[in-house]
Every structure is written in C-alpha cells, then in structure tokens.
Design a protein around this motif. Structure first.
Motif, PDB file in Angstrom:
ATOM      1  N   ARG A 162     -11.616  -1.214  -2.885  1.00 57.93           N
ATOM      2  CA  ARG A 162     -10.270  -1.598  -3.045  1.00 57.93           C
ATOM      3  C   ARG A 162      -9.643  -2.119  -4.238  1.00 57.93           C
ATOM      4  N   SER A 200     -10.282   3.224  -1.706  1.00 60.34           N
ATOM      5  CA  SER A 200     -10.194   2.341  -0.306  1.00 60.34           C
ATOM      6  C   SER A 200     -11.645   1.803  -0.307  1.00 60.34           C
ATOM      7  N   GLY A 219       0.940  -1.126  -0.004  1.00 60.97           N
ATOM      8  CA  GLY A 219      -0.106  -0.090  -0.157  1.00 60.97           C
ATOM      9  C   GLY A 219       0.939   1.227   0.057  1.00 60.97           C
TER      10      GLY A 219
END
Length: 81
Positions: free
Chosen positions: A57, A54, A21
């Motif tokens: 995803r 987010s 990430g």
C-alpha cells in the motif's frame, strides 16, 4: 501528566479512496509530474508516480533521481500544480 495528542489522519469513505486510486493510476499511466498533498507534511510532494504497490500500500514517487515511498492513506490530494 497529560499525553500530547497527535492529530489523527482524516477518515475518508470508500468512494473518496477509490477516486484517489483512479487519479494515481491515471498519473502513473500518463507519466506526467504531479503534486501530492500528503498528510502531516507542510509542502507538497512533486514527482512522477512510478509504482502503485497494492501489497505494501505504498506509492513510489520519483523526483530528481530519488524515489520516495508514500503510504496510500497519507495522500490527501493529487494535482497538476
């Protein structure tokens, strides 16, 4: 009849996912082109990271004017190649 088994995506621990990430966020901020190794694909996906969503995803990768949305968990490695 035997059911054909599909290889499962390798599992990674919390630290590996956090590192991935961070690499993706850095790539998005830099705006440089990166090569992504994606699980289940033989060739690397090359392009610029545009969005890290987010909620869904998904990682939005732009290459040659088209945007491709890749699931975060399918990305195995980020490189400069």
């Amino acid at each position: 009849m035997v059911k054909a088994s599909v290889p499962k995506r390798p599992t990674r621990d919390e630290f590996e996912l956090e590192d991935l990430g961070s690499q993706l966020e850095e790539a998005r901020e830099d705006g440089d082109e990166r090569a992504l190794s994606v699980w289940g694909e033989t060739e690397k996906v090359r392009g610029r990271i545009m969005v890290l969503d987010s909620r869904t995803r998904l990682v939005h990768v732009e290459s040659e004017g088209t945007t491709r949305k890749i699931p975060f968990l399918d990305i195995m490695r980020v490189s400069y190649e």
